[in-house]
Design an enzyme around this catalytic site. Structure first.
Site, PDB file in Angstrom:
ATOM      1  CG  ASP A   7      -1.875   1.127   1.276  1.00 49.79           C
ATOM      2  OD1 ASP A   7      -2.272   1.592   0.197  1.00 49.79           O
ATOM      3  OD2 ASP A   7      -2.247   1.563   2.384  1.00 49.79           O
ATOM      4  CD  GLU A  68      -4.655   1.682  -2.650  1.00 52.78           C
ATOM      5  OE1 GLU A  68      -4.849   0.956  -1.657  1.00 52.78           O
ATOM      6  OE2 GLU A  68      -4.835   2.912  -2.640  1.00 52.78           O
ATOM      7  CG  ASP A 141      -1.011   3.109   6.029  1.00 47.94           C
ATOM      8  OD1 ASP A 141      -1.126   3.920   5.110  1.00 47.94           O
ATOM      9  OD2 ASP A 141      -1.213   3.389   7.224  1.00 47.94           O
TER      10      ASP A 141
END
Lengths: 179, 179
Positions: A7, A68, A141
């Site tokens: 992330d 991501e 996260d």
């Protein structure tokens, strides 16, 4: 299949490693956050992200890296740092011939909760359940990185194998080539 | 002072090396474009940008790298690729302890033409004149990279020296540290 989920972020870059195959219980091999100092200059923050990602790749040797997908539409103030951190993660993986997959936040949420509009708490709860953890990983996260890895494992396995073959072929054919 | 200017991009990343000091004639040491195939996947394009930038750093050993500052406001469709290519350029420089400076397009235009709203042709014409070239460098990305290097050389020299000292110190103190 072993997947490192990332992330991306400059201040906090979530990382999580999940092993398993679709339809079977999954195992978490590691979870954490690569942090870089807010007051350092951008070049050095990117070097710190690189060092952090490299350490995770060295330790866990994932077969895939799932990052991501960053959109420029929202969070205009932080999106550049996110894009830059994601570039470093993709670079580290591609340099090793590890295929990189990008998943949108809504794809990830839909994969682990059934809804593309799930909130952070729902994602954290499902990650905890799917990986049989004692508590949701913190910060968010880190949980998001695990969710990315899970999302990737649940994609069509045939598609993943194809991408892996292509990535290996491409890294061989570009090695040593400079423009 | 020797400066590598980088006009970041995934398809065409302009690079140009200029040597000189403020107030004296400048010398172009090299100019070119690092290209990556549009149909390759993003990870491999970033690896190709890294290989290209590394080759320019190896050949010219610049003391500074000047990169165009990317804004997320305009060119929403291409800005992510630009941000990612710029991250790779900054990473390559910072890893070597070379200070990285970011200059906005209007700062660069103002430095070389006197107007922050100059067009590409004006920038190309002034780069040609300032570096005593036979013709404007092509493509425009290459000329923009030279303009970035010139802009950087014309900044306050004391400020550059300070940044150089800080970059060297920082790379020493972060070496080997992973988060």
């Amino acid at each position: 299949m072993r997947v490192l989920g990332v992330d991306p972020g400059l201040t906090r870059c979530g990382v999580g490693v999940v092993e398993g195959v679709a339809g079977r219980p999954l195992t978490m091999l590691g979870v954490g956050v690569v942090r870089t100092p807010v007051d350092a200059d951008l070049g050095h923050r990117l070097v710190a992200v690189e060092q952090g990602i490299e350490a995770w790749l060295d330790e866990h040797r994932p077969e895939f890296v799932a990052v991501e997908r960053v959109f420029s539409q929202h969070n205009v103030r932080t999106v550049m740092g996110t894009a830059q951190a994601s570039a470093v993660a993709m670079l580290c993986a591609a340099r090793r011939g590890i295929p990189v997959a990008l998943h949108t936040p809504s794809e990830v949420k839909a994969a682990v909760t059934g809804s593309g509009r799930a909130d952070k708490a729902q994602v954290g709860a499902m990650v905890t359940r799917l990986l049989r953890l004692g508590a949701p990983p913190r910060p968010a996260d880190a949980a998001d990185a695990l969710a990315l890895a899970i999302c990737h494992i649940w994609r069509a396995p045939a598609q993943n194998r194809l991408q892996q073959a292509v990535a290996r072929h491409t890294v061989r054919s570009t090695k040593g080539r400079t423009a």
